[in-house]
Design a protein around this motif. Structure first.
Motif, PDB file in Angstrom:
ATOM      1  N   VAL A 166       0.798  -1.231   0.000  1.00 28.56           N
ATOM      2  CA  VAL A 166       0.000   0.000   0.000  1.00 28.56           C
ATOM      3  C   VAL A 166       0.833   1.285   0.000  1.00 28.56           C
ATOM      4  N   GLY A 167       2.158   1.162   0.095  1.00 23.46           N
ATOM      5  CA  GLY A 167       3.016   2.336  -0.039  1.00 23.46           C
ATOM      6  C   GLY A 167       2.870   3.349   1.084  1.00 23.46           C
ATOM      7  N   MET A 168       3.249   4.586   0.762  1.00 25.24           N
ATOM      8  CA  MET A 168       3.257   5.677   1.749  1.00 25.24           C
ATOM      9  C   MET A 168       2.630   6.930   1.152  1.00 25.24           C
ATOM     10  N   ARG A 169       2.252   7.841   2.023  1.00 26.78           N
ATOM     11  CA  ARG A 169       1.748   9.155   1.569  1.00 26.78           C
ATOM     12  C   ARG A 169       2.464  10.258   2.363  1.00 26.78           C
ATOM     13  N   PRO A 170       2.528  11.467   1.777  1.00 32.36           N
ATOM     14  CA  PRO A 170       3.290  12.549   2.427  1.00 32.36           C
ATOM     15  C   PRO A 170       2.680  13.019   3.752  1.00 32.36           C
ATOM     16  N   ASN A 171       3.556  13.455   4.642  1.00 31.32           N
ATOM     17  CA  ASN A 171       3.124  14.014   5.933  1.00 31.32           C
ATOM     18  C   ASN A 171       2.849  15.512   5.813  1.00 31.32           C
ATOM     19  N   TYR A 172       1.975  15.984   6.682  1.00 30.52           N
ATOM     20  CA  TYR A 172       1.759  17.428   6.866  1.00 30.52           C
ATOM     21  C   TYR A 172       2.109  17.757   8.307  1.00 30.52           C
ATOM     22  N   PRO A 173       2.719  18.903   8.567  1.00 31.05           N
ATOM     23  CA  PRO A 173       2.984  19.244   9.979  1.00 31.05           C
ATOM     24  C   PRO A 173       1.686  19.693  10.638  1.00 31.05           C
ATOM     25  N   ASP A 174       1.674  19.576  11.941  1.00 33.71           N
ATOM     26  CA  ASP A 174       0.472  19.961  12.670  1.00 33.71           C
ATOM     27  C   ASP A 174       0.538  21.450  12.995  1.00 33.71           C
ATOM     28  N   ILE A 175       0.404  22.281  11.976  1.00 36.38           N
ATOM     29  CA  ILE A 175       0.453  23.739  12.188  1.00 36.38           C
ATOM     30  C   ILE A 175      -0.743  24.359  11.468  1.00 36.38           C
ATOM     31  N   PRO A 176      -1.209  25.528  11.908  1.00 34.28           N
ATOM     32  CA  PRO A 176      -2.361  26.140  11.252  1.00 34.28           C
ATOM     33  C   PRO A 176      -2.092  26.402   9.765  1.00 34.28           C
ATOM     34  N   GLY A 177      -3.062  26.084   8.961  1.00 34.49           N
ATOM     35  CA  GLY A 177      -2.991  26.391   7.529  1.00 34.49           C
ATOM     36  C   GLY A 177      -2.299  25.344   6.677  1.00 34.49           C
ATOM     37  N   ALA A 295       7.762  18.571   2.079  1.00 34.96           N
ATOM     38  CA  ALA A 295       8.410  17.294   1.777  1.00 34.96           C
ATOM     39  C   ALA A 295       9.136  16.892   3.051  1.00 34.96           C
ATOM     40  N   ILE A 296       8.329  16.607   4.069  1.00 35.73           N
ATOM     41  CA  ILE A 296       8.886  16.404   5.425  1.00 35.73           C
ATOM     42  C   ILE A 296       8.736  14.944   5.858  1.00 35.73           C
ATOM     43  N   GLY A 297       8.715  14.051   4.914  1.00 31.39           N
ATOM     44  CA  GLY A 297       8.608  12.636   5.254  1.00 31.39           C
ATOM     45  C   GLY A 297       7.279  12.062   4.797  1.00 31.39           C
ATOM     46  N   ARG A 298       7.215  10.742   4.821  1.00 32.41           N
ATOM     47  CA  ARG A 298       6.027  10.044   4.332  1.00 32.41           C
ATOM     48  C   ARG A 298       5.652   8.954   5.345  1.00 32.41           C
ATOM     49  N   THR A 299       4.363   8.679   5.450  1.00 34.34           N
ATOM     50  CA  THR A 299       3.909   7.666   6.409  1.00 34.34           C
ATOM     51  C   THR A 299       3.265   6.495   5.675  1.00 34.34           C
ATOM     52  N   ALA A 300       3.603   5.303   6.120  1.00 38.04           N
ATOM     53  CA  ALA A 300       3.051   4.085   5.508  1.00 38.04           C
ATOM     54  C   ALA A 300       1.527   4.050   5.686  1.00 38.04           C
ATOM     55  N   CYS A 301       0.835   3.582   4.631  1.00 40.65           N
ATOM     56  CA  CYS A 301      -0.643   3.633   4.631  1.00 40.65           C
ATOM     57  C   CYS A 301      -1.250   2.403   5.311  1.00 40.65           C
ATOM     58  N   THR A 302      -0.892   2.186   6.567  1.00 45.71           N
ATOM     59  CA  THR A 302      -1.397   0.992   7.247  1.00 45.71           C
ATOM     60  C   THR A 302      -2.541   1.297   8.202  1.00 45.71           C
TER      61      THR A 302
END
Ligand code: FAD
Ligand code: NA7
Length: 504
Positions: A166-177, A295-302
């Protein structure tokens, strides 16, 4: 006389709908499913793309073809063409004084190519009688998945074996906006408007590659780096990649993390403001721009596969599936390959080969395991960086710091001499002193990807420094520098870029 045995194959009624269900139709999943079908298995593939926060979605084939390697390499090439146009002038070509680039035309061509690939994948699955379901699969038990298509229709399917890819998807930081106003690599290759002034957050290879091609295509680019460039790669090479990007006019903000994104004005592109904080001093800065790309890392889609319920072990820190050397999970009929597995390289050829070898073992009477060692790779930055084996840092740690020496040199491609390009390329062999074996190959140069592929074979075959020395160079090329590296790092000798295609 013994009774005559009936040798005709008797088809036993199948206990499950399929011999193999593959969850994820990307690089690894497609390769595994097609190979399994070739070997006579009844196979189904489930592939479903959840849209990004701004609604981008794509077709069959996974990350590489839709939002990864393929569009990235095409855009990288598009950006390099600008350099070639500049160089052409030094070679006597009379070209227009002011070239312009039309983002929309490039996106259209790239997307057309991707569309034809998506279609090709569907056709090849059909030809091999692999059943493709455009639906999101979740485990119900160790032999059953529940699949939901885009209209919300649900159906369950059973199988003897499963491969999770299932691969990975990009991360978002937990910041407003962040999710409202920023994009990731999942959006950039199909962005319907020119991105304008862009702040790329992160210092991973994806960040440097995206920043690199955007600058090459004519956009103002700032790269916000939390700590180091290209964590996990040879740091000396990473810095050389960064230095070249700086020379190209890319701005690096070192030691900053974003804290907030706001929209100043809507539009295509919009006007945004990104606020950032210095990780050491706490200093706050604000930058106005048109696009923020994370482009701050990717998380596995598990997360939503229901793996905990069926007993598949997942590393809670990385969300990745823990597998054996045979890619078997903690549940015996469930396997995993590609980006989703713990501790292995996240690269397309790795996912493909692992998938094919796994299918061979499941349905083809093979015992061959995937070899995850000495896998070559290349970072497609404006000056490319190719490598295979250990970084200098890793080698010193693994084999002992006094058991490693480095042979290296700077060099200037012959082609650069005529166009009077400043800067230099860099070649490095990491050598184990006790047996003279080369355990790391690194090159920062144009077309490093093409250079690295062949040398990776040498590392795979256990080449020693004397093998590189005995190899005849191809003159004048950049690759020939590796046949004449005679400066060791331990000698402390200063490096001076030599010309004529690699040190002659
Ligand atoms: P993927 O290709 O990601 O496929 C997984 C598929 O499963 C996706 O289609 C996903 O939507 C689907 N899926 C997820 N969950 C479910 C579910 N529950 N049900 C159904 N479907 C599901 N690698 C290289 O070798 N060279 C490069 O130059 C390179 N450049 C890259 C550039 C970028 C910008 C990125 C993001 C990646 C790049 N990579 C590169 C990495 C490469 O793309 C991946 O290693 C590769 O795609 C991994 O393949 P995979 O089969 O593991 O997963
Ligand atoms: P990586 O390689 O995991 O790198 C993530 C980068 O983003 C790295 O430079 C991090 O800095 C940086 N980062 C992480 N979180 C933040 C926050 N919150 N703010 C700013 N910067 C941050 O990610 P990729 O997406 O490129 O690649 C994922 C994998 O896909 C990679 O391993 C490839 O093999 C394929 P740090 O160095 O931690 O300070």
């Amino acid at each position: 006389m013994p009774p005559v045995e009936n040798t005709a194959v008797v088809e036993e009624p199948r206990k499950y709908d399929y011999d193999l269900i593959v969850v994820g139709g990307g690089s690894g999943g497609l390769a595994a499913s097609k190979r399994a079908a070739d070997l006579g298995a009844k196979v189904a593939v489930f592939d479903f793309v959840k849209p990004t926060p701004i609604g981008t979605t794509w077709g069959l084939g996974g990350t590489c073809v839709n939002v990864g390697c393929v569009p990235k390499k095409l855009m990288h090439h598009g950006a390099l063409l600008k350099q070639h146009i500049n160089d052409a002038k030094s070679y006597g070509w009379k070209v227009g004084e002011k070239e312009t680039h039309v983002w929309g035309e490039l996106v259209e061509k790239v997307q057309n190519h991707i569309g034809s690939q998506n279609f090709g994948f569907r056709v090849s699955l059909r030809e091999k009688s692999v059943q493709y379901h455009n639906a999101y699969a979740t485990f119900v038990d160790q032999h059953t998945v529940n699949a939901v298509d885009k209209r919300g229709r649900e159906k369950t399917y059973t199988s003897e074996n499963f491969i999770i890819a299932v691969g990975m998807r990009p991360n978002y930081p937990d910041i407003p906006g962040a999710k409202e106003y920023a994009i990731t690599s999942d959006d950039i290759f199909s962005l319907g408007y020119a991105p304008g002034k862009t702040v790329v957050v992160g210092a991973s290879y994806i960040s440097l590659e995206c920043g690199g091609f955007l600058k090459g295509l004519g956009f103002d680019v700032t790269i916000m780096v939390r700590s180091i460039l290209l964590r996990g790669f040879d740091q000396e090479c990473a810095e050389r990649v960064g230095d070249y990007m700086k020379e190209e006019g890319i701005e690096f903000m070192r030691g900053f993390v974003p804290t907030k994104i706001t929209q100043i004005e809507p539009g295509t592109p919009p006007k945004l403001k990104i606020e950032a904080k210095n990780t050491k001093t706490g200093e706050m800065v604000e930058i106005e721009c048109n696009t923020v790309l994370f482009a701050i890392g990717r998380t596995a889609c598990t997360e939503s596969l229901n793996l905990e319920k069926i007993g598949v072990q997942v590393n809670p820190k990385t969300a990745k599936i823990v597998v054996s050397e045979a890619e078997q999970s903690s549940v015996e009929n469930i396997y995993a390959i590609g980006d989703v597995i713990e501790g292995k390289l996240e690269l397309t050829p790795v996912a493909i080969q692992a998938g094919q070898l796994l299918a061979n073992r499941l349905f083809g009477n093979s015992a061959t395991l995937m070899d995850y060692v000495n896998v070559p790779t290349t970072v497609f930055t404006p000056l490319e960086y190719g490598c295979c084996g250990y970084s200098e840092e890793e080698a010193r740690e693994k084999f002992g710091k006094d058991n490693i020496d480095v042979f290296h040199n700077l060099f200037q491609p012959l082609e650069w001499v005529v166009s009077e390009k400043p800067g230099a390329c860099y070649a490095k062999l990491v050598c184990k002193i006790d047996d003279n074996r080369i355990v790391g190959y690194h090159v920062v140069a144009p077309n490093a990807g093409e250079m690295t592929q062949g040398f990776a074979l040498a590392l795979r075959l256990g080449a020693k420094k004397e093998d590189f020395d005995a190899l005849n160079g191809i003159h004048p090329t950049n690759a020939e520098v590796f046949t004449m590296l005679d400066i060791t790092k331990s000698s402390g000798k200063e490096l001076v870029a030599s010309g004529c295609g690699g040190g002659a």
